[in-house]
Design an enzyme around this catalytic site. Structure first.
Site, short mmCIF file in Angstrom:
data_model
loop_
_atom_site.label_atom_id
_atom_site.label_comp_id
_atom_site.label_asym_id
_atom_site.label_seq_id
_atom_site.Cartn_x
_atom_site.Cartn_y
_atom_site.Cartn_z
N HIS A 4 19.71 -94.50 131.86
CA HIS A 4 19.47 -93.10 131.89
C HIS A 4 19.57 -93.01 133.54
O HIS A 4 19.01 -93.41 134.38
CB HIS A 4 17.97 -92.97 131.63
CG HIS A 4 17.73 -92.69 130.09
ND1 HIS A 4 16.52 -92.12 129.67
CD2 HIS A 4 18.35 -93.16 129.02
CE1 HIS A 4 16.46 -92.24 128.37
NE2 HIS A 4 17.70 -92.82 127.86
N PRO A 35 0.54 -97.17 133.88
CA PRO A 35 2.02 -97.26 133.59
C PRO A 35 2.54 -96.09 133.86
O PRO A 35 4.03 -96.24 133.64
CB PRO A 35 1.82 -97.39 131.95
CG PRO A 35 0.26 -96.69 131.70
CD PRO A 35 -0.55 -97.13 132.77
N LYS A 86 6.30 -99.75 136.31
CA LYS A 86 6.64 -100.56 136.90
C LYS A 86 6.10 -101.91 136.57
O LYS A 86 6.39 -102.99 137.24
CB LYS A 86 5.75 -100.14 138.45
CG LYS A 86 6.43 -99.10 139.18
CD LYS A 86 7.87 -99.52 139.96
CE LYS A 86 8.62 -98.58 140.47
NZ LYS A 86 9.81 -98.23 139.44
N TYR A 118 11.25 -94.82 141.60
CA TYR A 118 11.59 -94.86 140.20
C TYR A 118 12.33 -95.83 139.71
O TYR A 118 12.17 -96.89 138.88
CB TYR A 118 11.65 -93.68 139.69
CG TYR A 118 11.26 -93.48 138.09
CD1 TYR A 118 9.98 -93.46 137.43
CD2 TYR A 118 12.39 -93.79 137.19
CE1 TYR A 118 9.88 -93.44 136.10
CE2 TYR A 118 12.02 -93.94 135.81
CZ TYR A 118 10.93 -93.78 135.37
OH TYR A 118 10.68 -94.00 133.95
P1 FAD Z 1 2.04 -110.71 130.07
O1 FAD Z 1 2.98 -109.98 129.30
O2 FAD Z 1 0.45 -110.25 129.87
O3 FAD Z 1 2.20 -112.20 129.53
C1 FAD Z 1 1.20 -113.32 129.87
C2 FAD Z 1 1.00 -114.17 128.71
O4 FAD Z 1 0.49 -115.21 128.99
C3 FAD Z 1 0.76 -113.73 127.29
O5 FAD Z 1 1.77 -113.88 126.42
C4 FAD Z 1 -0.73 -114.47 127.19
O6 FAD Z 1 -0.91 -114.41 125.66
C5 FAD Z 1 -0.53 -115.71 127.81
N1 FAD Z 1 -1.86 -116.21 128.48
C6 FAD Z 1 -2.78 -115.62 128.72
N2 FAD Z 1 -3.88 -116.34 128.99
C7 FAD Z 1 -3.23 -117.64 128.96
C8 FAD Z 1 -3.83 -118.97 128.88
N3 FAD Z 1 -5.15 -119.32 129.20
N4 FAD Z 1 -3.23 -119.98 128.55
C9 FAD Z 1 -2.03 -119.87 127.90
N5 FAD Z 1 -1.34 -118.60 127.88
C10 FAD Z 1 -1.99 -117.62 128.16
N6 FAD Z 1 4.43 -101.70 131.76
C11 FAD Z 1 5.35 -100.72 131.82
O7 FAD Z 1 6.23 -100.88 132.92
N7 FAD Z 1 5.42 -99.74 130.89
C12 FAD Z 1 4.35 -99.55 130.13
O8 FAD Z 1 4.39 -98.73 129.13
C13 FAD Z 1 3.56 -100.51 129.63
N8 FAD Z 1 2.53 -100.49 128.75
C14 FAD Z 1 1.62 -101.57 128.62
C15 FAD Z 1 0.84 -101.57 127.70
C16 FAD Z 1 -0.22 -102.59 127.56
C17 FAD Z 1 -1.52 -102.59 126.47
C18 FAD Z 1 -0.38 -103.74 128.59
C19 FAD Z 1 -1.66 -104.77 128.48
C20 FAD Z 1 0.84 -103.88 129.54
C21 FAD Z 1 1.55 -102.75 129.59
N9 FAD Z 1 2.70 -102.57 130.70
C22 FAD Z 1 3.34 -101.53 130.77
C23 FAD Z 1 2.57 -103.65 131.82
C24 FAD Z 1 3.74 -104.79 131.32
O9 FAD Z 1 3.75 -104.94 129.84
C25 FAD Z 1 3.33 -105.99 132.16
O10 FAD Z 1 3.50 -105.55 133.39
C26 FAD Z 1 4.38 -107.13 131.40
O11 FAD Z 1 3.81 -107.46 130.30
C27 FAD Z 1 3.89 -108.36 132.58
O12 FAD Z 1 4.50 -109.63 132.21
P2 FAD Z 1 3.55 -110.82 132.24
O13 FAD Z 1 4.42 -112.07 131.64
O14 FAD Z 1 3.62 -111.06 133.80
O15 FAD Z 1 2.26 -110.97 131.60
C1 DHB Z 2 7.36 -96.11 128.87
C2 DHB Z 2 6.34 -96.49 129.50
C3 DHB Z 2 5.79 -96.10 130.66
O1 DHB Z 2 4.65 -96.28 131.15
C4 DHB Z 2 6.90 -95.30 131.37
O2 DHB Z 2 6.58 -94.76 132.66
C5 DHB Z 2 7.96 -94.88 131.02
C6 DHB Z 2 8.32 -95.26 129.57
C7 DHB Z 2 7.54 -96.59 127.35
O3 DHB Z 2 6.89 -97.20 126.92
O4 DHB Z 2 8.78 -96.28 127.03
#
Ligand code: FAD
Ligand code: DHB
Length: 388
Positions: free
Chosen positions: A72, A292, A296, A383
């Protein structure tokens, strides 16, 4: 068991770090609490900065992203049903990639399977031992047995609710937090997206976002009250409310259908400092959370992985001091994304008790974005993602 880097958490941070280390001949084991289907069923982020795209390419997991993702070059902002475009490509020369976190995770699992990096699913009771020594270890239960992994480094990639961050002593760890007084209600539906680009909409009834995953999969969000219950939001109510908040032309052409996923998420800004304590390094959501609005969260996780991978490869190549810079280097970039996400959230949402003065300031911010290329360029630069 023994490995070089023990990675706690099999989300995008943990899997990507394992993949990048493997490519450099550094051994890792990933410990994940849930099973693979559970991890892959979580609908989360949808927008990748171009630096994230390039990082996934370098890690050798970009093929499907380029085939199925959609670049995009801009996005729409709207205020009170009137939209205008921010042309990222013209302003920064960069685009973003619309490709879901679920798909990124899927591609990483496929790569792990092919190369044989162990990912232990269903681990319980993970504890970190001696992180402040040269002989750290991790203990846990897996398939009914108590296990222990000795390692050189521990990567805490276990998200906001993981155990890694709490291992750092309270007198060392400093946390910064802001809770926002609303949540996001997200809906995924097998319908064509309402617009070929995303729409971020400010409205007196509350914020709305029109996003997408592909030509037949749309992702929409509405700002809702923190105490709103999901059961109170029928699909019909969701679509009616979305139509009210987005530009009229988009509302008229919105194709609705049954939701295939619906959830409410709270909004929070959070940073834990430092991101390293001894031989434990925090990565991604384990160290920081953003609301969100600026898309980021996942991108910050990729940035952390980039810095930690760089530090670990240097350390194994004989420059142990590289790891000393990890926390400081990562945090400089993290705080800029924390600022940007806070600012996007502040400008686009309706705050409870918002005064007429605050309302006018918000309108002026959005008007400035509409009329000023300088203001647009600032948004665009952040962004599409600041450089690593
Ligand atoms: P996570 O994805 O949280 O992964 C951590 C992993 O560790 C998980 O699989 C978990 O099961 C595992 N874990 C936890 N504790 C333990 C333990 N004690 N032992 C072993 N394993 C463990 N970001 C955006 O940019 N846009 C969005 O729209 C957006 N929507 C989101 C919606 C939700 C509900 C959430 C929670 C987050 C969202 N985010 C979004 C943020 C984005 O998804 C996260 O920043 C991203 O997932 C970070 O990745 P991570 O691997 O650091 O953490
Ligand atoms: C999406 C989520 C966001 O928080 C955003 O800023 C843009 C896109 C998404 O889930 O597609």
């Amino acid at each position: 068991m023994r490995t070089q880097v023990c990675i706690i958490g099999g989300g995008p941070s943990g899997l990507l770090l394992a993949r990048m280390l493997h490519n450099d001949g550094i051994e890792a084991i990933v410990l994940e609490r849930h099973d693979r289907d559970h991890v892959l069923a979580r609908i989360r982020a949808g927008v990748l900065e171009w630096s994230s795209v390039e990082t996934l390419d370098r890690a050798g997991v970009g093929r499907r992203m380029h085939a199925e993702g959609t670049p995009h070059g801009g996005t729409y902002l709207s205020a009170q049903n009137r939209g205008f475009r921010v042309d990222y490509e013209a302003l920064t020369g960069k685009r973003v990639m619309v490709y879901g976190q679920t798909e990124v995770t899927h591609d990483l699992y496929d790569a792990m399977d092919a190369e044989g990096t162990p990912v232990l699913h269903g681990v319980a009771g993970v504890t970190i031992g001696n992180p402040d020594s040269d002989a750290p270890f991790v203990t846990f239960r897996h398939q009914g047995a108590d296990r222990r992994i000795d390692c050189d480094w521990i990567a805490g990639c276990d998200g906001y609710h993981g155990v890694s961050r709490d291992t750092i002593p309270a007198n060392v760890l400093k946390t910064f937090e802001k809770i926002y007084p609303f949540g996001w209600l997200g809906v995924l539906s097998e319908t064509p997206p309402v617009s070929h680009e995303l729409i971020y909409a400010n409205h007196e009834r509350g914020f709305a976002l029109c996003s997408q995953r592909n030509a037949m999969l749309s992702r929409y969000y509405l700002q809702v009250a923190l105490d709103d219950q999901i059961e109170a939001w029928s699909d019909t109510r969701f679509w009616d409310e979305l139509r009210r908040r987005i530009p009229e032309q988009a509302a008229d052409s919105l194709v609705t259908g049954p939701s295939i996923e619906k959830s409410i998420a709270p909004l929070r800004s959070f940073v834990a400092e430092p991101m390293r304590w001894g031989r434990l390094c925090l990565v991604g959501d384990a160290a920081h959370i953003v609301p969100p609005t600026g898309a980021k969260g996942l991108n910050l996780a990729v940035g952390d992985v980039h810095y930690l991978h760089d530090a670990l490869t240097r350390a194994y190549a004989g420059d142990p001091a590289a790891i000393d810079r990890y926390s400081e280097t990562a945090l400089v970039r993290v705080w800029k994304a924390i600022r940007f996400s806070w600012w996007m959230t502040s400008v686009l949402h309706k705050f409870p008790g918002q005064t007429p003065f605050e309302q006018r300031i918000q309108e002026a911010e959005i008007n400035l974005l509409e009329v000023s290329d300088t203001a647009k360029a600032n948004l665009a630069e952040n962004y599409v993602g600041l450089p690593f």
